[in-house]
Enzyme design. Structure first.
Site, short mmCIF file in Angstrom:
data_model
loop_
_atom_site.label_atom_id
_atom_site.label_comp_id
_atom_site.label_asym_id
_atom_site.label_seq_id
_atom_site.Cartn_x
_atom_site.Cartn_y
_atom_site.Cartn_z
N HIS A 285 0.73 -1.20 -0.10
CA HIS A 285 0.03 0.00 0.04
C HIS A 285 0.99 1.28 0.00
CE1 HIS A 285 -3.63 2.20 1.42
NE2 HIS A 285 -3.20 3.12 1.57
N GLU A 286 1.95 1.41 0.87
CA GLU A 286 2.47 2.71 0.93
C GLU A 286 3.68 2.70 -0.16
OE1 GLU A 286 1.72 4.73 2.93
OE2 GLU A 286 0.58 3.43 3.97
#
Length: 214
Positions: free
Chosen positions: A168-169
């Protein structure tokens, strides 16, 4: 051709951001900075300013609260993210999702690649898309490479929920939001997720909302 960027030196812009103190303002979906991708970190901030910026990311992540935060989410196009997850969930959810506590750490110039073909799908949210969650199928295991804030090399295999956070990051640093990978039929308000889809796995949501799980 890359889209035009703000020509103000990054260090000056970061100094301006930090001048107010406290948590940094979060950038919400629709702002171009979340879609442009980032510059590799190559010392643009210098060691002292980098340390202050990392601390501001940590404070902002905790205040949100969240388990990860990427520099573009505060308007800075640098390939830097922070993660930390105390994993305050029940044992049943922890086992189903592979969620274990993760200490605070800084990811500099991270990249990931899948390990194996297994995928896992769970509801996921984002501080830059407040109020909503959707089911995202992600690699169950990834190889993370990059550096920490001191320039020490990272090269490790990450599984379960920590692998989801890494993906996600790191996606944020490539201009990708979780909605780009989500099953849009699953899109739900936070309230709906809490009231209807709080089970360890999203099977009930898939059946009721009409989407498939991997």
């Amino acid at each position: 051709m890359a889209p035009p960027r703000d020509h103000a030196p990054l260090a000056e812009r970061v100094e301006e951001l930090l001048a107010a103190g406290g948590p940094l303002p979060l950038v919400a979906a629709g702002q171009p900075v979340l879609r442009r991708g980032t510059e590799p970190y190559e010392g643009q901030l210098g060691p002292a300013l980098l340390a202050r910026f990392v601390e501001a990311l940590r404070v902002t992540m905790h205040a949100a609260p969240g388990v990860g935060l990427a520099a573009p989410q505060v308007g800075v196009e640098l390939r830097i993210a922070v993660v930390e997850d105390p994993a305050p969930v029940t044992e049943e959810i922890a086992v189903a999702r592979g969620r274990v506590p993760q200490p605070f750490r800084v990811l500099v110039n991270p990249v990931y690649e899948p390990v194996g073909a297994a995928r896992a799908a769970f509801f996921e949210g984002c501080l830059s898309v407040p109020g909503w969650q959707a089911v995202v199928a992600r690699h169950a295991e990834v190889r993370l490479r990059g550096e920490d804030e001191r320039g020490r090399a990272l090269d490790e295999v990450v599984t379960g929920w920590p692998a989801r956070i890494v993906q996600h990051e790191t996606d944020h640093l490539d201009g990708t939001l979780y909605l780009d990978r989500a099953e849009l039929r699953s899109l739900s308000t936070n309230e709906a997720v809490a009231a209807l889809w709080a089970q360890p796995e999203p099977r009930a949501a898939a059946e009721a909302l009409g989407f498939e799980l991997p």
